[in-house]
Design an enzyme around this catalytic site. Structure first.
Site, short mmCIF file in Angstrom:
data_model
loop_
_atom_site.label_atom_id
_atom_site.label_comp_id
_atom_site.label_asym_id
_atom_site.label_seq_id
_atom_site.Cartn_x
_atom_site.Cartn_y
_atom_site.Cartn_z
CB SER A 1 -1.12 4.06 -6.83
OG SER A 1 -0.67 4.95 -5.80
CE LYS A 2 4.09 -0.11 -10.83
NZ LYS A 2 5.02 -0.07 -11.98
NE ARG A 3 -0.39 8.38 -4.81
CZ ARG A 3 -1.07 8.83 -3.77
NH1 ARG A 3 -0.44 9.09 -2.64
NH2 ARG A 3 -2.37 9.02 -3.85
#
Length: 475
Positions: A240-242
């Site tokens: 994910s973006k994290r």
């Protein structure tokens, strides 16, 4: 057989890191086998496809150096061909009209859930005559898929995978509005483009069984399939973006080099012994599908940083100047002069040794082009105590008369330190603060040589009180 691969993104967003790896694997496989790598934009979802996303995909692939062969194929331009194939299957009795209403399909799904069965179409119109169709209902065209036996996929990564045909319903080929479905479009386009190997993420594995049934209904030879495991975050969860699941353009903005990102993506799910640093030439020579692992790869930004640092150190100095120049010019609010570019070029062998990204490199190089008087960071300002300034004031006229190259400057400053009975650092650190505005930089004597006599003396004078400046000038 000449190898033909393809990368076929949907332009509903930017080129994400997983898509970039898929493109890289397809590109390498084609180049390794002396084949062809094609680009197809699957833009049939007109509501979600955007010109900006198409441009970002093309720009991202170009920046990564993954150049495709031939013209780009836009799937939306081939809808008539897809529909033609669906109608051919209908005419041959390998597909049929389905007149089920949305309400009937909803009821079918509810029955399946209530009976704890897989939710799939029950074949209501499979053997019915279209003359029995209710008025006003526009039909879809469904594939008459085999109901007995099984469909087996011989996958180059996943191995042999078999699904019972009873688990695969009669999928829709052509919607009621005449538009083709994804699986039909993919099969027709891959066939017409001569694709021999479909290399893609294993989230498409289920689609492969449906696509194989379409190939067989059309009596077309299917390509070889290779479904590559997806990329996970360091914690083993979906990327994910994290974790760093950004668009390729974001990695460029963050200061990564394309060759570093290529090398890193290559090692996400593929290996060649213990090799970590793999040039593009080596990758083309070594890449094949038998070395693609079945386990999900884990994205590790620290490893990417380390690789990028290696490629920064290996990069040509002139190229690095060109790459950081726009960042410096934005910060300065003006273009760099030829003299400033020359300073950067001469300082680059030292400047590029420590940074991990171009962002860090530009930040570390800014002092070279900064306007006087320099802004001193708090740690640098703390070094410029009154005794330190007094030493610099005494040193300034000696520097003005010195031979201006690094070795001579170092020898003179060392001699000055000995005469004053202080350690070299007591002079070198205040010098660094005055010349760079920071407490860390390349070797200070190399910095002085790069800045030149006039600029160096001016920066030192800038940190002295007016009386000390005047006294130094008079000596």
């Amino acid at each position: 057989m000449s190898v033909v691969t393809r990368f076929a993104p949907s332009p509903t967003g930017f080129l994400h890191i997983g898509g970039a790896r898929t493109a890289l694997f397809n590109w390498l496989f084609a180049r390794h086998h002396g084949g062809v790598f094609r680009l197809r934009i699957e833009d049939t979802d007109r509501a979600r496809s955007t010109p900006q996303a198409v441009a970002a995909i093309i720009d991202g692939l170009s920046w990564l150096g993954l150049c495709w062969d031939g013209e780009i194929v836009y799937q939306s331009a081939r809808l008539a061909r897809h529909a033609e194939v669906a109608r051919r299957l209908l005419a041959e009795g390998r597909a049929y009209y389905c007149f089920c209403t949305p309400e009937e399909l909803a009821a079918m799904r509810e029955r399946a859930r209530a009976e704890k069965r897989s939710v799939r179409y029950e074949g209501t119109w499979r053997d019915r005559d279209p003359s029995e169709a209710p008025p006003g209902v526009k039909p879809v065209i469904r594939l008459k898929a085999p109901r007995q036996g099984s469909t087996t996929l011989h996958d180059r990564v996943q191995g042999e995978v078999t699904v019972a045909n009873e688990e695969l319903d009669d999928l829709i080929l052509l919607r009621a509005d005449g538009t083709p479905t994804y699986n039909l479009s993919v099969v027709v386009d891959d066939h017409d483009m001569g694709v021999t190997h479909v290399i893609r993420g294993d989230d498409h594995l289920n689609n492969a069984f449906r696509q194989l049934q379409i190939y067989r209904a059309l009596d077309w030879p299917p390509p070889e399939f290779a479904h590559v495991p997806l990329i996970h975050g360091p914690d083993g969860t979906k990327l994910s973006k994290r974790h760093g699941a950004l668009g390729v353009e974001a990695y460029r903005d963050l200061g990564y080099l394309p060759e570093a990102l290529r090398n890193y993506l290559l090692r996400l799910g593929w290996s060649h012994g213990d090799d970590e640093i793999i040039s593009t030439e080596q990758a083309i020579a070594w890449f094949d599908l038998d070395a693609v692992g079945r386990a999900a790869a884990r994205f590790d930004l620290a490893k990417l940083d380390s690789l990028n640092g290696h490629y920064l150190r290996a990069a040509a100095d002139e190229r690095l100047v060109d790459l950081i120049a726009p960042r410096l010019e934005t910060r300065l609010g003006r273009p760099l002069s030829d003299g400033e570019r020359d300073r950067l070029r001469r300082a680059m062998p030292e400047l590029k040794l420590r940074p991990k990204t171009l962002v860090e490199l530009a930040a570390n190089a800014f002092f070279i082009v900064a306007r006087r008087p320099l802004h001193l960071d708090p740690k640098a300002a703390a070094l410029l105590t009154e005794p330190a300034r007094e030493l610099l004031a005494e040193l300034l006229p000696l520097l003005a008369a010195a031979d201006w190259h690094a070795a001579a400057l170092e020898q003179m400053v060392r001699r000055f330190a000995e005469e004053k009975g202080v350690k070299l650092g007591a002079i070198a650190q205040p010098l660094r603060a005055a010349l760079t505005g920071a407490t860390a930089s390349p070797g200070i004597f190399a910095v002085m040589a790069v800045l030149g006599r006039e600029e160096s003396l001016g920066r030192i004078a800038d940190v002295l009180p007016a009386p000390a400046r005047d006294l130094a000038a008079a000596r």
